[in-house]
Scaffold this motif. Structure first.
Motif, PDB file in Angstrom:
ATOM      1  N   VAL A 129      21.920  -0.012 -11.499  1.00  0.00           N
ATOM      2  CA  VAL A 129      22.447   0.934 -12.486  1.00  0.00           C
ATOM      3  C   VAL A 129      23.956   0.821 -12.539  1.00  0.00           C
ATOM      4  O   VAL A 129      24.645   0.925 -11.512  1.00  0.00           O
ATOM      5  N   GLN A 130      24.472   0.584 -13.742  1.00  0.00           N
ATOM      6  CA  GLN A 130      25.906   0.493 -13.957  1.00  0.00           C
ATOM      7  C   GLN A 130      26.371   1.701 -14.764  1.00  0.00           C
ATOM      8  O   GLN A 130      25.591   2.625 -15.001  1.00  0.00           O
ATOM      9  N   GLU A 131      27.625   1.711 -15.162  1.00  0.00           N
ATOM     10  CA  GLU A 131      28.191   2.904 -15.790  1.00  0.00           C
ATOM     11  C   GLU A 131      27.411   3.351 -17.028  1.00  0.00           C
ATOM     12  O   GLU A 131      27.073   4.516 -17.164  1.00  0.00           O
ATOM     13  N   ASP A 132      27.117   2.427 -17.930  1.00  0.00           N
ATOM     14  CA  ASP A 132      26.401   2.811 -19.150  1.00  0.00           C
ATOM     15  C   ASP A 132      25.254   1.848 -19.464  1.00  0.00           C
ATOM     16  O   ASP A 132      24.849   1.707 -20.616  1.00  0.00           O
ATOM     17  N   SER A 133      24.745   1.177 -18.450  1.00  0.00           N
ATOM     18  CA  SER A 133      23.658   0.218 -18.647  1.00  0.00           C
ATOM     19  C   SER A 133      22.972  -0.026 -17.306  1.00  0.00           C
ATOM     20  O   SER A 133      23.328   0.584 -16.296  1.00  0.00           O
ATOM     21  N   ALA A 134      21.993  -0.917 -17.313  1.00  0.00           N
ATOM     22  CA  ALA A 134      21.324  -1.298 -16.067  1.00  0.00           C
ATOM     23  C   ALA A 134      20.895  -2.750 -16.154  1.00  0.00           C
ATOM     24  O   ALA A 134      20.588  -3.261 -17.237  1.00  0.00           O
ATOM     25  N   ILE A 135      20.875  -3.407 -15.015  1.00  0.00           N
ATOM     26  CA  ILE A 135      20.361  -4.772 -14.906  1.00  0.00           C
ATOM     27  C   ILE A 135      18.982  -4.688 -14.269  1.00  0.00           C
ATOM     28  O   ILE A 135      18.815  -4.101 -13.199  1.00  0.00           O
ATOM     29  N   LEU A 136      17.997  -5.268 -14.940  1.00  0.00           N
ATOM     30  CA  LEU A 136      16.619  -5.228 -14.472  1.00  0.00           C
ATOM     31  C   LEU A 136      16.142  -6.640 -14.134  1.00  0.00           C
ATOM     32  O   LEU A 136      16.269  -7.553 -14.950  1.00  0.00           O
ATOM     33  N   PHE A 137      15.611  -6.804 -12.925  1.00  0.00           N
ATOM     34  CA  PHE A 137      14.997  -8.074 -12.521  1.00  0.00           C
ATOM     35  C   PHE A 137      13.491  -7.908 -12.664  1.00  0.00           C
ATOM     36  O   PHE A 137      12.912  -6.940 -12.147  1.00  0.00           O
ATOM     37  N   VAL A 138      12.871  -8.832 -13.363  1.00  0.00           N
ATOM     38  CA  VAL A 138      11.461  -8.672 -13.699  1.00  0.00           C
ATOM     39  C   VAL A 138      10.770 -10.037 -13.689  1.00  0.00           C
ATOM     40  O   VAL A 138      11.431 -11.082 -13.823  1.00  0.00           O
ATOM     41  N   HIS A 139       9.460 -10.034 -13.511  1.00  0.00           N
ATOM     42  CA  HIS A 139       8.718 -11.292 -13.564  1.00  0.00           C
ATOM     43  C   HIS A 139       8.883 -11.909 -14.949  1.00  0.00           C
ATOM     44  O   HIS A 139       8.793 -11.224 -15.968  1.00  0.00           O
ATOM     45  N   GLN A 140       9.119 -13.203 -14.962  1.00  0.00           N
ATOM     46  CA  GLN A 140       9.422 -13.951 -16.191  1.00  0.00           C
ATOM     47  C   GLN A 140       8.401 -13.704 -17.308  1.00  0.00           C
ATOM     48  O   GLN A 140       8.753 -13.642 -18.487  1.00  0.00           O
ATOM     49  N   SER A 141       7.152 -13.544 -16.937  1.00  0.00           N
ATOM     50  CA  SER A 141       6.088 -13.393 -17.930  1.00  0.00           C
ATOM     51  C   SER A 141       6.213 -12.108 -18.746  1.00  0.00           C
ATOM     52  O   SER A 141       5.578 -11.972 -19.800  1.00  0.00           O
ATOM     53  N   LEU A 142       7.042 -11.164 -18.269  1.00  0.00           N
ATOM     54  CA  LEU A 142       7.162  -9.865 -18.943  1.00  0.00           C
ATOM     55  C   LEU A 142       8.468  -9.703 -19.718  1.00  0.00           C
ATOM     56  O   LEU A 142       8.719  -8.652 -20.304  1.00  0.00           O
ATOM     57  N   GLU A 143       9.287 -10.748 -19.729  1.00  0.00           N
ATOM     58  CA  GLU A 143      10.605 -10.642 -20.377  1.00  0.00           C
ATOM     59  C   GLU A 143      10.484 -10.238 -21.846  1.00  0.00           C
ATOM     60  O   GLU A 143      11.107  -9.268 -22.295  1.00  0.00           O
ATOM     61  N   GLN A 144       9.682 -10.952 -22.598  1.00  0.00           N
ATOM     62  CA  GLN A 144       9.576 -10.675 -24.031  1.00  0.00           C
ATOM     63  C   GLN A 144       8.901  -9.337 -24.296  1.00  0.00           C
ATOM     64  O   GLN A 144       9.294  -8.592 -25.200  1.00  0.00           O
ATOM     65  N   PHE A 145       7.898  -9.022 -23.503  1.00  0.00           N
ATOM     66  CA  PHE A 145       7.180  -7.748 -23.670  1.00  0.00           C
ATOM     67  C   PHE A 145       8.134  -6.558 -23.526  1.00  0.00           C
ATOM     68  O   PHE A 145       8.098  -5.621 -24.334  1.00  0.00           O
ATOM     69  N   ILE A 146       8.999  -6.608 -22.515  1.00  0.00           N
ATOM     70  CA  ILE A 146       9.935  -5.496 -22.304  1.00  0.00           C
ATOM     71  C   ILE A 146      10.953  -5.439 -23.438  1.00  0.00           C
ATOM     72  O   ILE A 146      11.302  -4.353 -23.923  1.00  0.00           O
ATOM     73  N   GLN A 147      11.411  -6.597 -23.894  1.00  0.00           N
ATOM     74  CA  GLN A 147      12.333  -6.599 -25.035  1.00  0.00           C
ATOM     75  C   GLN A 147      11.690  -5.954 -26.265  1.00  0.00           C
ATOM     76  O   GLN A 147      12.338  -5.208 -26.999  1.00  0.00           O
ATOM     77  N   ASP A 148      10.405  -6.224 -26.470  1.00  0.00           N
ATOM     78  CA  ASP A 148       9.711  -5.706 -27.647  1.00  0.00           C
ATOM     79  C   ASP A 148       9.365  -4.226 -27.523  1.00  0.00           C
ATOM     80  O   ASP A 148       9.386  -3.496 -28.525  1.00  0.00           O
ATOM     81  N   GLU A 149       9.051  -3.771 -26.317  1.00  0.00           N
ATOM     82  CA  GLU A 149       8.468  -2.435 -26.157  1.00  0.00           C
ATOM     83  C   GLU A 149       9.411  -1.362 -25.627  1.00  0.00           C
ATOM     84  O   GLU A 149       9.174  -0.178 -25.875  1.00  0.00           O
ATOM     85  N   LEU A 150      10.431  -1.756 -24.879  1.00  0.00           N
ATOM     86  CA  LEU A 150      11.310  -0.733 -24.290  1.00  0.00           C
ATOM     87  C   LEU A 150      12.350  -0.305 -25.326  1.00  0.00           C
ATOM     88  O   LEU A 150      13.339  -1.003 -25.554  1.00  0.00           O
ATOM     89  N   LYS A 151      12.131   0.850 -25.927  1.00  0.00           N
ATOM     90  CA  LYS A 151      13.008   1.315 -27.012  1.00  0.00           C
ATOM     91  C   LYS A 151      13.694   2.641 -26.699  1.00  0.00           C
ATOM     92  O   LYS A 151      14.683   2.993 -27.347  1.00  0.00           O
ATOM     93  N   ARG A 152      13.179   3.377 -25.717  1.00  0.00           N
ATOM     94  CA  ARG A 152      13.751   4.700 -25.445  1.00  0.00           C
ATOM     95  C   ARG A 152      13.622   5.038 -23.955  1.00  0.00           C
ATOM     96  O   ARG A 152      12.583   4.763 -23.346  1.00  0.00           O
ATOM     97  N   ILE A 153      14.663   5.592 -23.397  1.00  0.00           N
ATOM     98  CA  ILE A 153      14.620   6.138 -22.036  1.00  0.00           C
ATOM     99  C   ILE A 153      15.093   7.583 -22.121  1.00  0.00           C
ATOM    100  O   ILE A 153      16.217   7.846 -22.551  1.00  0.00           O
ATOM    101  N   ARG A 154      14.213   8.504 -21.764  1.00  0.00           N
ATOM    102  CA  ARG A 154      14.440   9.938 -21.999  1.00  0.00           C
ATOM    103  C   ARG A 154      14.776  10.150 -23.475  1.00  0.00           C
ATOM    104  O   ARG A 154      13.975   9.837 -24.335  1.00  0.00           O
ATOM    105  N   HIS A 155      15.984  10.647 -23.800  1.00  0.00           N
ATOM    106  CA  HIS A 155      16.338  10.893 -25.204  1.00  0.00           C
ATOM    107  C   HIS A 155      17.254   9.805 -25.759  1.00  0.00           C
ATOM    108  O   HIS A 155      17.776   9.953 -26.865  1.00  0.00           O
ATOM    109  N   THR A 156      17.449   8.739 -25.009  1.00  0.00           N
ATOM    110  CA  THR A 156      18.390   7.697 -25.405  1.00  0.00           C
ATOM    111  C   THR A 156      17.669   6.464 -25.944  1.00  0.00           C
ATOM    112  O   THR A 156      16.780   5.913 -25.281  1.00  0.00           O
TER     113      THR A 156
END
Length: 251
Positions: free
Chosen positions: A120-147
């Protein structure tokens, strides 16, 4: 030995066997500290190959295991992707915690073992994830709480991360584990001993349950619920026989 521990051992042995028989590098999912300890304390005679661990950057906590066949000297790459998660509109974003980022990713239906560290950084985060899920997370992760957020891939080969550290100096009566914990977390040895006895303290990825365990230079100590630090060096010895030491707290 617990059922989960036996299952993990069998899985690691099978990955090692496949590597040996097929002459290829095989990889585990991300392992947590307890699981890495199981790996490190397994009798080497049970494994068919050597292994290396890596989580995407030096000093990562959650790591993958790569099993390497005999005399393997080719380049190999861990199936890890690095994603930067940031708000779409910074001025409308809220402060997000590690728990917020992790919860949002798990809510997509992703198993915890497919996710490495989240930095977790000041206004972002770096996520390490299994390679097979890279595109899925890009496509599906659109909101965290109200952001509203977006996930962007980083170039893994060029990616580098240096943890922020706070250098701390102080005196200890010895280089025992409990003494250094007390210095690192500004607490008493009495309050910290339960962390050791309850299996929450790891030195270089290995579970340590002895208060008197002797810490060596550059050892990395991880304490579940408190944080991590590295013992750097002993600077001098006082007239009363105490040791002036330097540690680096990861913040």
């Amino acid at each position: 030995m617990q059922k989960e521990e036996l299952m993990l051992q069998k899985k690691l042995i099978e990955l090692s066997r496949l590597s040996y028989q097929r002459g290829i590098v095989t990889y585990s999912d991300f392992l947590n500290l307890n699981e890495l300890n199981i790996l490190h304390t397994m009798p080497k005679t049970e494994l068919y190959t050597t292994y290396k661990v890596f989580g995407g950057y030096d000093f990562s906590e959650r790591q993958m295991v790569a099993f390497l066949p005999d005399a393997f000297c080719y380049e190999y790459f861990y199936p890890i992707s690095v994603l930067k998660i940031r708000p779409l509109q910074k001025k409308f974003s809220e402060a997000l915690s590690h728990r917020d980022y992790l919860g949002a990713v798990l809510n997509l239906g992703i198993e915890r073992s497919k996710i490495g560290d989240i930095l977790v950084q000041e206004d972002s985060a770096i996520l390490f994830v299994h390679q097979s899920l890279e595109q899925f997370i890009q496509d599906e992760l659109k909101r965290i709480r109200h952001t509203s957020v977006m996930a962007e891939p980083e170039n893994f080969e060029k990616f580098s991360y240096t943890p922020q550290i706070e250098e701390k100096k102080g005196t200890v009566s010895s280089l025992r584990l409990d003494s250094l914990l007390a210095l690192a977390f500004s607490s008493s040895r009495t309050k910290l001993v339960p962390y050791i006895e309850n299996g929450k303290v790891f030195v270089n990825g290995k579970l340590i349950t002895s208060n008197g365990y002797q810490i060596k230079q550059d050892d990395i100590i991880s304490v579940r619920g408190l944080g991590r630090f590295q013992y750097k060096e002993m600077l001098s010895q006082t007239k009363r026989g105490r040791y002036l030491v330097t540690i680096h707290l990861y913040i």
